[in-house]
Design a protein around this motif. Structure first.
Motif, mmCIF file in Angstrom:
data_model
loop_
_atom_site.group_PDB
_atom_site.id
_atom_site.type_symbol
_atom_site.label_atom_id
_atom_site.label_comp_id
_atom_site.label_asym_id
_atom_site.label_seq_id
_atom_site.Cartn_x
_atom_site.Cartn_y
_atom_site.Cartn_z
ATOM 1 N N PHE A 294 -2.215 -5.606 -17.521
ATOM 2 C CA PHE A 294 -2.575 -6.816 -18.120
ATOM 3 C C PHE A 294 -3.801 -7.608 -17.521
ATOM 4 O O PHE A 294 -4.614 -8.153 -17.974
ATOM 5 N N CYS A 295 -3.715 -7.519 -16.072
ATOM 6 C CA CYS A 295 -4.897 -8.357 -15.399
ATOM 7 C C CYS A 295 -5.668 -7.420 -14.460
ATOM 8 O O CYS A 295 -6.538 -7.831 -13.824
ATOM 9 N N GLY A 296 -5.230 -5.829 -14.366
ATOM 10 C CA GLY A 296 -5.880 -4.978 -13.583
ATOM 11 C C GLY A 296 -5.782 -5.091 -12.181
ATOM 12 O O GLY A 296 -6.169 -4.297 -11.432
ATOM 13 N N ASP A 297 -4.879 -5.977 -11.537
ATOM 14 C CA ASP A 297 -4.491 -5.933 -10.146
ATOM 15 C C ASP A 297 -4.081 -4.732 -9.664
ATOM 16 O O ASP A 297 -3.287 -4.160 -10.321
ATOM 17 N N LYS A 298 -4.279 -4.322 -8.527
ATOM 18 C CA LYS A 298 -4.079 -2.775 -7.863
ATOM 19 C C LYS A 298 -2.780 -3.019 -7.054
ATOM 20 O O LYS A 298 -2.572 -1.908 -6.089
ATOM 21 N N THR A 299 -2.175 -4.108 -6.726
ATOM 22 C CA THR A 299 -0.851 -4.122 -5.997
ATOM 23 C C THR A 299 0.439 -4.565 -6.454
ATOM 24 O O THR A 299 1.146 -5.386 -6.173
ATOM 25 N N PRO A 300 0.944 -3.735 -7.551
ATOM 26 C CA PRO A 300 2.015 -3.978 -8.138
ATOM 27 C C PRO A 300 3.426 -3.985 -7.110
ATOM 28 O O PRO A 300 2.934 -3.088 -5.935
ATOM 29 N N GLY B 210 0.903 -1.253 0.129
ATOM 30 C CA GLY B 210 0.128 0.031 -0.134
ATOM 31 C C GLY B 210 0.722 1.255 -0.043
ATOM 32 O O GLY B 210 0.439 2.242 -0.789
ATOM 33 N N ASP B 211 1.798 1.127 0.810
ATOM 34 C CA ASP B 211 2.798 2.655 0.732
ATOM 35 C C ASP B 211 3.335 2.408 -0.590
ATOM 36 O O ASP B 211 3.518 3.655 -1.052
ATOM 37 N N VAL B 212 3.999 1.638 -1.291
ATOM 38 C CA VAL B 212 4.291 1.741 -2.586
ATOM 39 C C VAL B 212 3.342 2.271 -3.502
ATOM 40 O O VAL B 212 3.796 3.026 -4.443
ATOM 41 N N VAL B 213 2.101 1.677 -3.436
ATOM 42 C CA VAL B 213 1.144 2.075 -4.679
ATOM 43 C C VAL B 213 1.083 3.443 -4.315
ATOM 44 O O VAL B 213 0.758 4.482 -5.286
ATOM 45 N N LYS B 214 0.891 4.002 -3.006
ATOM 46 C CA LYS B 214 0.442 5.370 -2.750
ATOM 47 C C LYS B 214 1.444 6.280 -3.097
ATOM 48 O O LYS B 214 1.392 7.469 -3.729
ATOM 49 N N LYS B 215 2.977 6.090 -2.704
ATOM 50 C CA LYS B 215 4.031 6.793 -2.924
ATOM 51 C C LYS B 215 4.163 7.125 -4.135
ATOM 52 O O LYS B 215 4.542 8.292 -4.593
ATOM 53 N N PHE B 216 4.279 6.058 -5.225
ATOM 54 C CA PHE B 216 4.319 6.351 -6.687
ATOM 55 C C PHE B 216 3.218 6.504 -7.453
ATOM 56 O O PHE B 216 3.380 6.526 -8.575
ATOM 57 N N ILE C 244 9.758 -3.630 -11.367
ATOM 58 C CA ILE C 244 8.273 -3.559 -11.007
ATOM 59 C C ILE C 244 7.467 -4.768 -11.434
ATOM 60 O O ILE C 244 7.916 -5.209 -12.677
ATOM 61 N N GLN C 245 6.677 -5.385 -10.631
ATOM 62 C CA GLN C 245 6.048 -6.593 -11.105
ATOM 63 C C GLN C 245 4.537 -6.668 -10.507
ATOM 64 O O GLN C 245 4.368 -6.363 -9.448
ATOM 65 N N CYS C 246 3.795 -7.228 -11.174
ATOM 66 C CA CYS C 246 2.259 -7.361 -10.775
ATOM 67 C C CYS C 246 2.584 -8.300 -9.679
ATOM 68 O O CYS C 246 2.884 -9.494 -9.910
ATOM 69 N N HIS C 247 1.447 -8.290 -8.654
ATOM 70 C CA HIS C 247 1.447 -9.289 -7.639
ATOM 71 C C HIS C 247 0.619 -10.505 -8.005
ATOM 72 O O HIS C 247 0.852 -11.633 -7.569
ATOM 73 N N SER C 248 -0.177 -10.263 -9.021
ATOM 74 C CA SER C 248 -1.110 -11.471 -9.185
ATOM 75 C C SER C 248 -0.659 -12.376 -10.657
ATOM 76 O O SER C 248 -0.516 -13.440 -10.430
#
Length: 66
Positions: free
Chosen positions: A21-27, A8-14, A39-43
């Motif tokens: 590709f898949c729409g996941d919100k937590t790279p 969550g910190d990374v997503v907010k900070k950047f 940088i990589q998709c979590h899903s």
């Protein structure tokens, strides 16, 4: 000691966009070697290569064609 940031910190900070590709919100931005970031998709594990800074990784991840 390497500072660990939560997803969550990374997503907010950047202000990371969802996976193109898949729409996941937590790279994830990982430091894979000293001053080498990925940088990589979590899903779906999509990745866009390696970068010298987290900022460069985030800029590339967020780049979309219209």
């Amino acid at each position: 000691m390497i500072k660990t940031e939560t997803l969550g910190d990374v997503v907010k900070k950047f202000k990371l966009k969802p996976c193109p590709f898949c729409g996941d919100k937590t790279p994830i931005i990982d430091e894979v070697e000293s001053h080498v970031f990925e940088i990589q998709c979590h899903s779906c594990s999509a990745s866009l290569g390696y970068f010298q800074t987290k900022e460069d990784a985030a800029k590339t991840w967020n780049k979309r064609t219209e």
